[in-house]
Motif scaffolding. Sequence first.
Motif, PDB file in Angstrom:
ATOM      1  N   LEU A  37       0.831  -1.202   0.000  1.00  0.00           N
ATOM      2  CA  LEU A  37       0.000   0.000   0.000  1.00  0.00           C
ATOM      3  C   LEU A  37       0.867   1.254   0.000  1.00  0.00           C
ATOM      4  O   LEU A  37       0.582   2.222  -0.716  1.00  0.00           O
ATOM      5  N   GLY A  38       1.921   1.244   0.812  1.00  0.00           N
ATOM      6  CA  GLY A  38       2.813   2.396   0.870  1.00  0.00           C
ATOM      7  C   GLY A  38       3.413   2.721  -0.486  1.00  0.00           C
ATOM      8  O   GLY A  38       3.494   3.886  -0.882  1.00  0.00           O
ATOM      9  N   GLN A  39       3.811   1.684  -1.216  1.00  0.00           N
ATOM     10  CA  GLN A  39       4.365   1.888  -2.551  1.00  0.00           C
ATOM     11  C   GLN A  39       3.305   2.447  -3.506  1.00  0.00           C
ATOM     12  O   GLN A  39       3.596   3.308  -4.340  1.00  0.00           O
ATOM     13  N   MET A  40       2.074   1.955  -3.354  1.00  0.00           N
ATOM     14  CA  MET A  40       0.996   2.398  -4.229  1.00  0.00           C
ATOM     15  C   MET A  40       0.617   3.856  -3.970  1.00  0.00           C
ATOM     16  O   MET A  40       0.190   4.567  -4.889  1.00  0.00           O
ATOM     17  N   TYR A  41       0.788   4.337  -2.739  1.00  0.00           N
ATOM     18  CA  TYR A  41       0.413   5.709  -2.417  1.00  0.00           C
ATOM     19  C   TYR A  41       1.182   6.732  -3.253  1.00  0.00           C
ATOM     20  O   TYR A  41       0.681   7.835  -3.496  1.00  0.00           O
ATOM     21  N   VAL A  42       2.403   6.370  -3.675  1.00  0.00           N
ATOM     22  CA  VAL A  42       3.174   7.310  -4.496  1.00  0.00           C
ATOM     23  C   VAL A  42       3.218   6.896  -5.963  1.00  0.00           C
ATOM     24  O   VAL A  42       3.420   7.732  -6.845  1.00  0.00           O
ATOM     25  N   ALA A  43       3.041   5.606  -6.242  1.00  0.00           N
ATOM     26  CA  ALA A  43       3.103   5.131  -7.628  1.00  0.00           C
ATOM     27  C   ALA A  43       1.816   5.406  -8.395  1.00  0.00           C
ATOM     28  O   ALA A  43       1.840   5.627  -9.603  1.00  0.00           O
ATOM     29  N   ASP A  44       0.699   5.399  -7.696  1.00  0.00           N
ATOM     30  CA  ASP A  44      -0.606   5.606  -8.325  1.00  0.00           C
ATOM     31  C   ASP A  44      -1.021   7.058  -8.119  1.00  0.00           C
ATOM     32  O   ASP A  44      -1.222   7.506  -6.986  1.00  0.00           O
ATOM     33  N   GLU A  45      -1.139   7.793  -9.223  1.00  0.00           N
ATOM     34  CA  GLU A  45      -1.448   9.220  -9.147  1.00  0.00           C
ATOM     35  C   GLU A  45      -2.763   9.492  -8.435  1.00  0.00           C
ATOM     36  O   GLU A  45      -2.905  10.502  -7.732  1.00  0.00           O
ATOM     37  N   ARG A  46      -3.716   8.593  -8.609  1.00  0.00           N
ATOM     38  CA  ARG A  46      -5.021   8.787  -7.966  1.00  0.00           C
ATOM     39  C   ARG A  46      -4.868   8.790  -6.448  1.00  0.00           C
ATOM     40  O   ARG A  46      -5.421   9.654  -5.753  1.00  0.00           O
ATOM     41  N   PHE A  47      -4.111   7.842  -5.917  1.00  0.00           N
ATOM     42  CA  PHE A  47      -3.894   7.776  -4.479  1.00  0.00           C
ATOM     43  C   PHE A  47      -3.068   8.970  -4.005  1.00  0.00           C
ATOM     44  O   PHE A  47      -3.366   9.571  -2.969  1.00  0.00           O
ATOM     45  N   ARG A  48      -2.015   9.295  -4.762  1.00  0.00           N
ATOM     46  CA  ARG A  48      -1.147  10.389  -4.338  1.00  0.00           C
ATOM     47  C   ARG A  48      -1.921  11.698  -4.235  1.00  0.00           C
ATOM     48  O   ARG A  48      -1.786  12.432  -3.250  1.00  0.00           O
ATOM     49  N   GLN A  49      -2.740  11.984  -5.238  1.00  0.00           N
ATOM     50  CA  GLN A  49      -3.504  13.226  -5.219  1.00  0.00           C
ATOM     51  C   GLN A  49      -4.488  13.260  -4.052  1.00  0.00           C
ATOM     52  O   GLN A  49      -4.665  14.298  -3.404  1.00  0.00           O
ATOM     53  N   ASN A  50      -5.132  12.143  -3.802  1.00  0.00           N
ATOM     54  CA  ASN A  50      -6.107  12.092  -2.716  1.00  0.00           C
ATOM     55  C   ASN A  50      -5.441  12.332  -1.371  1.00  0.00           C
ATOM     56  O   ASN A  50      -5.944  13.081  -0.524  1.00  0.00           O
ATOM     57  N   ILE A  51      -4.280  11.703  -1.155  1.00  0.00           N
ATOM     58  CA  ILE A  51      -3.579  11.857   0.120  1.00  0.00           C
ATOM     59  C   ILE A  51      -2.969  13.252   0.235  1.00  0.00           C
ATOM     60  O   ILE A  51      -3.024  13.883   1.304  1.00  0.00           O
ATOM     61  N   ASP A  52      -2.425  13.755  -0.877  1.00  0.00           N
ATOM     62  CA  ASP A  52      -1.744  15.055  -0.837  1.00  0.00           C
ATOM     63  C   ASP A  52      -2.692  16.236  -0.710  1.00  0.00           C
ATOM     64  O   ASP A  52      -2.234  17.373  -0.552  1.00  0.00           O
ATOM     65  N   ARG A  53      -4.000  15.994  -0.738  1.00  0.00           N
ATOM     66  CA  ARG A  53      -4.913  17.116  -0.472  1.00  0.00           C
ATOM     67  C   ARG A  53      -4.802  17.556   0.982  1.00  0.00           C
ATOM     68  O   ARG A  53      -5.252  18.648   1.357  1.00  0.00           O
ATOM     69  N   HIS A  54      -4.179  16.723   1.822  1.00  0.00           N
ATOM     70  CA  HIS A  54      -3.941  17.090   3.223  1.00  0.00           C
ATOM     71  C   HIS A  54      -2.649  17.887   3.371  1.00  0.00           C
ATOM     72  O   HIS A  54      -2.369  18.417   4.446  1.00  0.00           O
ATOM     73  N   GLY A  55      -1.893  17.973   2.280  1.00  0.00           N
ATOM     74  CA  GLY A  55      -0.632  18.698   2.299  1.00  0.00           C
ATOM     75  C   GLY A  55       0.333  18.064   1.315  1.00  0.00           C
ATOM     76  O   GLY A  55       0.495  16.834   1.327  1.00  0.00           O
ATOM     77  N   GLU A  56       0.939  18.869   0.477  1.00  0.00           N
ATOM     78  CA  GLU A  56       1.868  18.355  -0.524  1.00  0.00           C
ATOM     79  C   GLU A  56       2.985  17.546   0.133  1.00  0.00           C
ATOM     80  O   GLU A  56       3.627  18.009   1.078  1.00  0.00           O
ATOM     81  N   GLY A  57       3.173  16.341  -0.356  1.00  0.00           N
ATOM     82  CA  GLY A  57       4.224  15.492   0.202  1.00  0.00           C
ATOM     83  C   GLY A  57       3.748  14.506   1.245  1.00  0.00           C
ATOM     84  O   GLY A  57       4.538  13.703   1.756  1.00  0.00           O
ATOM     85  N   THR A  58       2.452  14.537   1.567  1.00  0.00           N
ATOM     86  CA  THR A  58       1.931  13.623   2.585  1.00  0.00           C
ATOM     87  C   THR A  58       2.014  12.170   2.125  1.00  0.00           C
ATOM     88  O   THR A  58       2.369  11.271   2.894  1.00  0.00           O
ATOM     89  N   ALA A  59       1.703  11.922   0.861  1.00  0.00           N
ATOM     90  CA  ALA A  59       1.764  10.556   0.339  1.00  0.00           C
ATOM     91  C   ALA A  59       3.183  10.018   0.410  1.00  0.00           C
ATOM     92  O   ALA A  59       3.417   8.871   0.805  1.00  0.00           O
ATOM     93  N   ALA A  60       4.149  10.854   0.024  1.00  0.00           N
ATOM     94  CA  ALA A  60       5.556  10.436   0.079  1.00  0.00           C
ATOM     95  C   ALA A  60       5.979  10.176   1.518  1.00  0.00           C
ATOM     96  O   ALA A  60       6.732   9.233   1.802  1.00  0.00           O
ATOM     97  N   CYS A  61       5.498  11.004   2.439  1.00  0.00           N
ATOM     98  CA  CYS A  61       5.791  10.808   3.859  1.00  0.00           C
ATOM     99  C   CYS A  61       5.269   9.460   4.333  1.00  0.00           C
ATOM    100  O   CYS A  61       5.988   8.706   5.013  1.00  0.00           O
TER     101      CYS A  61
END
Length: 257
Positions: A214-238
């Motif tokens: 799941l952690g890998q998917m949070y940054v590899a999948d743009e859909r997940f990254r955008q959803n998570i990063d709405r809480h702050g840029e870089g949150t998905a990578a964190c």
Amino acid sequence: MTKTGCWTIGEAAARAGVSVRTLHHYDAIGLLAPSEVTQAGYRRYDEAAMAKLEQILFFRELGFPLEQICDIMAHPAYDAREAMRRQRTLLEMQRARLDAMIARLDEALLGRGTPKPEVFDMKEIERMRAQYADEVKARWGETSAYAESQARTGAYGAGDWSAIQAGMDERMAAFAAVRELAPEDARVQALVADWQRYITDHFYSCTDEILEGLGQMYVADERFRQNIDRHGEGTAACMARAIAAYCAARRKDGRPA
């Protein structure tokens, strides 16, 4: 538009050509939640939510039932770019079908040609639609985690989904607040452990192996990254870095997955 890149539910509905009631229904069945709900109860949709709505509308245009769209888009193996490629193929098939129907009408208006009822045949389009849904399910659908998730979430109502989403948003916001800290920081690692428990409590038994994926998917999948990063840029990578560190530490210590 209430603010840059954010629309009220009425504005979002008008932009997409659907009713406000439709967007409420999408939220109720867990298909599309608003990006935020203000203290006054107003629903707002950001760019990521509108992109997801666009995906839903493409599926609807192609004849996918809502239940199937939910299954496809909620699937851990869902790939937005692959979905768009498949949607384009299906739209091209529909265009060819419409072109053939128009050509037949032109012939008929001129009193030419012979009847061609086969131009109405939808079997190939329906076969491709079913094949896509089956392929998405096959990528993860035989695992016990997927079966468990389907069984548990199938019983959730609108209130359940609302509470679960609120809990997820709260946890993602907590990650956003510590995204400048090292992944190994005790506060960050505590959030990962809590995230793993939350998934286990509400979806399926989240092993370290699944969590790492799941952690890998949070940054590899743009859909997940955008959803998570709405809480702050870089949150998905964190989250991805923190999960990787958490799982690595557990392997090193020989702790059970």
